[in-house]
Design a protein around this motif. Structure first.
Motif, mmCIF file in Angstrom:
data_model
loop_
_atom_site.group_PDB
_atom_site.id
_atom_site.type_symbol
_atom_site.label_atom_id
_atom_site.label_comp_id
_atom_site.label_asym_id
_atom_site.label_seq_id
_atom_site.Cartn_x
_atom_site.Cartn_y
_atom_site.Cartn_z
ATOM 1 N N ALA A 1 0.492 -1.440 -0.018
ATOM 2 C CA ALA A 1 0.500 0.339 -0.191
ATOM 3 C C ALA A 1 0.886 1.044 0.445
ATOM 4 O O ALA A 1 0.288 2.026 -0.466
ATOM 5 C CB ALA A 1 -0.959 -0.110 1.092
ATOM 6 N N LYS A 2 2.112 1.380 1.069
ATOM 7 C CA LYS A 2 2.791 2.058 0.685
ATOM 8 C C LYS A 2 3.573 2.450 -0.296
ATOM 9 O O LYS A 2 3.462 3.611 -1.366
ATOM 10 C CB LYS A 2 4.137 2.268 1.822
ATOM 11 N N THR A 3 4.238 2.228 -1.328
ATOM 12 C CA THR A 3 5.159 1.640 -1.760
ATOM 13 C C THR A 3 3.948 1.662 -3.218
ATOM 14 O O THR A 3 4.689 2.685 -4.743
ATOM 15 C CB THR A 3 5.351 0.156 -2.671
ATOM 16 N N GLU A 4 2.598 1.336 -3.263
ATOM 17 C CA GLU A 4 1.811 2.083 -4.659
ATOM 18 C C GLU A 4 1.463 2.867 -4.378
ATOM 19 O O GLU A 4 0.545 3.251 -5.203
ATOM 20 C CB GLU A 4 1.375 0.833 -4.627
ATOM 21 N N SER A 5 1.459 4.033 -2.935
ATOM 22 C CA SER A 5 0.464 5.211 -2.976
ATOM 23 C C SER A 5 -1.007 4.395 -2.324
ATOM 24 O O SER A 5 -1.868 5.505 -3.528
ATOM 25 C CB SER A 5 1.319 5.921 -3.854
ATOM 26 N N ALA A 6 -0.992 3.309 -1.725
ATOM 27 C CA ALA A 6 -2.725 3.058 -2.337
ATOM 28 C C ALA A 6 -3.743 3.578 -1.021
ATOM 29 O O ALA A 6 -3.190 4.154 -0.514
ATOM 30 C CB ALA A 6 -2.958 1.236 -1.974
ATOM 31 N N ASP A 7 -4.412 3.954 -1.657
ATOM 32 C CA ASP A 7 -5.834 4.871 -0.701
ATOM 33 C C ASP A 7 -6.460 3.654 0.751
ATOM 34 O O ASP A 7 -6.676 3.942 1.022
ATOM 35 C CB ASP A 7 -6.509 5.349 -1.583
ATOM 36 N N GLN A 8 -6.551 2.575 0.169
ATOM 37 C CA GLN A 8 -7.209 1.582 1.117
ATOM 38 C C GLN A 8 -6.551 0.400 0.208
ATOM 39 O O GLN A 8 -5.842 -0.584 -0.151
ATOM 40 C CB GLN A 8 -8.583 1.681 0.173
ATOM 41 N N ILE A 9 -6.500 -0.612 1.549
ATOM 42 C CA ILE A 9 -6.615 -2.138 2.107
ATOM 43 C C ILE A 9 -7.492 -3.005 2.201
ATOM 44 O O ILE A 9 -8.679 -2.430 2.903
ATOM 45 C CB ILE A 9 -5.615 -2.378 2.634
ATOM 46 N N VAL A 10 -8.125 -3.935 0.940
ATOM 47 C CA VAL A 10 -9.292 -5.145 1.477
ATOM 48 C C VAL A 10 -8.601 -5.785 1.746
ATOM 49 O O VAL A 10 -8.051 -6.797 0.752
ATOM 50 C CB VAL A 10 -10.379 -4.561 -0.034
ATOM 51 N N VAL A 11 -9.262 -6.180 2.750
ATOM 52 C CA VAL A 11 -9.571 -7.674 3.539
ATOM 53 C C VAL A 11 -10.522 -8.387 3.276
ATOM 54 O O VAL A 11 -11.137 -7.944 3.995
ATOM 55 C CB VAL A 11 -8.223 -8.044 4.319
ATOM 56 N N ALA A 12 -10.219 -9.433 3.703
ATOM 57 C CA ALA A 12 -12.118 -10.475 3.798
ATOM 58 C C ALA A 12 -11.557 -11.130 5.340
ATOM 59 O O ALA A 12 -10.858 -12.556 5.236
ATOM 60 C CB ALA A 12 -12.814 -11.393 2.267
ATOM 61 N N ARG A 13 -12.658 -11.550 5.974
ATOM 62 C CA ARG A 13 -12.811 -12.961 6.778
ATOM 63 C C ARG A 13 -13.444 -14.061 6.526
ATOM 64 O O ARG A 13 -13.761 -14.035 5.796
ATOM 65 C CB ARG A 13 -13.604 -11.946 7.923
ATOM 66 N N SER A 14 -13.188 -14.938 6.958
ATOM 67 C CA SER A 14 -13.012 -16.376 6.386
ATOM 68 C C SER A 14 -13.644 -16.985 7.948
ATOM 69 O O SER A 14 -12.325 -16.893 8.529
ATOM 70 C CB SER A 14 -12.926 -16.726 6.035
ATOM 71 N N SER A 15 -14.315 -18.002 7.717
ATOM 72 C CA SER A 15 -14.590 -18.943 8.430
ATOM 73 C C SER A 15 -13.846 -20.572 7.721
ATOM 74 O O SER A 15 -14.525 -21.308 8.575
ATOM 75 C CB SER A 15 -16.341 -19.327 9.215
ATOM 76 N N GLU A 16 -13.561 -20.066 6.789
ATOM 77 C CA GLU A 16 -12.911 -21.518 5.774
ATOM 78 C C GLU A 16 -11.145 -21.895 5.571
ATOM 79 O O GLU A 16 -11.469 -22.804 5.480
ATOM 80 C CB GLU A 16 -13.210 -20.887 4.404
ATOM 81 N N GLY A 17 -10.797 -20.662 7.167
ATOM 82 C CA GLY A 17 -8.985 -21.439 7.319
ATOM 83 C C GLY A 17 -8.269 -20.558 5.937
ATOM 84 O O GLY A 17 -7.207 -21.037 6.553
ATOM 85 N N GLY A 18 -8.779 -20.145 5.152
ATOM 86 C CA GLY A 18 -7.841 -19.282 3.907
ATOM 87 C C GLY A 18 -7.076 -17.673 5.500
ATOM 88 O O GLY A 18 -6.499 -17.959 5.990
ATOM 89 N N PHE A 19 -7.758 -17.157 5.667
ATOM 90 C CA PHE A 19 -7.382 -15.876 6.187
ATOM 91 C C PHE A 19 -7.482 -15.656 7.049
ATOM 92 O O PHE A 19 -7.144 -15.277 7.879
ATOM 93 C CB PHE A 19 -8.312 -14.238 5.367
ATOM 94 N N VAL A 20 -8.759 -16.321 7.950
ATOM 95 C CA VAL A 20 -9.093 -17.098 8.972
ATOM 96 C C VAL A 20 -7.166 -17.160 10.385
ATOM 97 O O VAL A 20 -7.017 -16.550 10.887
ATOM 98 C CB VAL A 20 -10.307 -17.695 9.385
ATOM 99 N N ASN A 21 -7.014 -17.986 9.098
ATOM 100 C CA ASN A 21 -5.051 -18.716 9.651
ATOM 101 C C ASN A 21 -4.347 -17.235 9.674
ATOM 102 O O ASN A 21 -3.766 -17.225 10.117
ATOM 103 C CB ASN A 21 -5.488 -20.028 9.337
ATOM 104 N N ARG A 22 -4.432 -17.311 8.161
ATOM 105 C CA ARG A 22 -3.452 -16.048 7.757
ATOM 106 C C ARG A 22 -3.292 -14.838 8.081
ATOM 107 O O ARG A 22 -2.145 -13.570 8.617
ATOM 108 C CB ARG A 22 -2.974 -16.576 6.255
ATOM 109 N N VAL A 23 -4.234 -14.717 8.151
ATOM 110 C CA VAL A 23 -4.735 -12.749 9.020
ATOM 111 C C VAL A 23 -5.812 -12.300 9.695
ATOM 112 O O VAL A 23 -5.474 -11.367 10.391
ATOM 113 C CB VAL A 23 -5.216 -12.349 7.200
ATOM 114 N N PHE A 24 -7.497 -13.153 9.293
ATOM 115 C CA PHE A 24 -8.461 -12.432 10.849
ATOM 116 C C PHE A 24 -7.808 -12.353 12.167
ATOM 117 O O PHE A 24 -8.386 -12.001 12.699
ATOM 118 C CB PHE A 24 -9.277 -13.389 10.231
ATOM 119 N N GLY A 25 -6.747 -13.557 12.452
ATOM 120 C CA GLY A 25 -5.768 -13.309 13.895
ATOM 121 C C GLY A 25 -5.180 -12.475 14.118
ATOM 122 O O GLY A 25 -5.469 -10.868 13.992
#
Length: 145
Positions: free
Chosen positions: A103-127
Motif C-alpha cells: 500500500a505504501k509503495t503503490e501510494s494506495a488509498d485503501q487495503i481490502v481483505v476479507a474475514r473467513s471461517s473457511e480457514g484461509g484468511f482466518v488462519n493467515r490474516v484474521f487473527g
C-alpha cells in the motif's frame, strides 16, 4: 488523480468477497486501479543447511508461480475484462507487514481483505495479522464479512 485499492486474496471465496467489494468501490470512483495481492506466509528466520536452503528457494519460486497462475492472474483478468485497471503482486513474508508495504509503495488509498471461517484468511490474516494490519496500516483497512 487515480485512486488505488490493494486487495488481499488467499484463493478462497472470502478473497472473492474482498475482490467484489473492491470492484464495487472502484466503480464509484472516477479513476481507480485495483492491485491484487497474494501474500504467502513465509519466515526468513529459519536456520537450515545449504541443501535445505536450495530446496526452500525452489519451493518458494514454485509457490509464487502457483499463486500467480491460480489466484492472481485470473482475478486480474476478470477485473480487466470488466473494464478496470488492475495488476497483481505475489510476495512471501508477513501478511500484515507486506500488505501495508505494498500500500505504501503503490501510494494506495485503501487495503481490502476479507474475514473467513473457511480457514484461509482466518488462519493467515484474521487473527493477529488482521489486528496488526488494522492497527498499524498506513492507509484505511476494510475487513469484508
Amino acid at each position: 488523480m487515480t485512486s488505488k485499492i490493494v486487495v488481499g486474496l488467499d484463493g478462497s471465496s472470502s478473497g472473492e468477497r474482498a475482490l467484489a467489494y473492491a470492484q464495487s468501490l472502484a466503480s464509484r470512483l472516477e479513476s481507480c486501479e485495483i492491485i491484487v495481492a497474494f501474500i504467502i506466509e513465509w519466515s526468513p528466520y529459519t536456520f537450515q543447511t545449504a541443501e535445505e536452503n536450495a530446496q526452500r528457494h525452489k519451493r518458494r519460486e514454485e509457490e509464487i508461480t502457483t499463486a500467480q497462475t491460480r489466484v492472481v492472474d485470473p482475478a486480474v483478468s476478470t477485473l480487466c475484462d470488466a473494464g478496470f485497471a488492475a495488476r497483481g503482486i505475489v510476495k512471501h513474508g508477513d501478511v500484515a507487514d507486506l500488505l501495508d508495504k505494498i500500500a505504501k509503495t503503490e501510494s494506495a488509498d485503501q487495503i481490502v481483505v476479507a474475514r473467513s471461517s473457511e480457514g484461509g484468511f482466518v488462519n493467515r490474516v484474521f487473527g493477529t495479522s488482521t489486528v496488526n494490519l488494522v492497527l498499524h496500516a498506513s492507509v484505511p483497512v476494510t475487513v469484508v464479512p
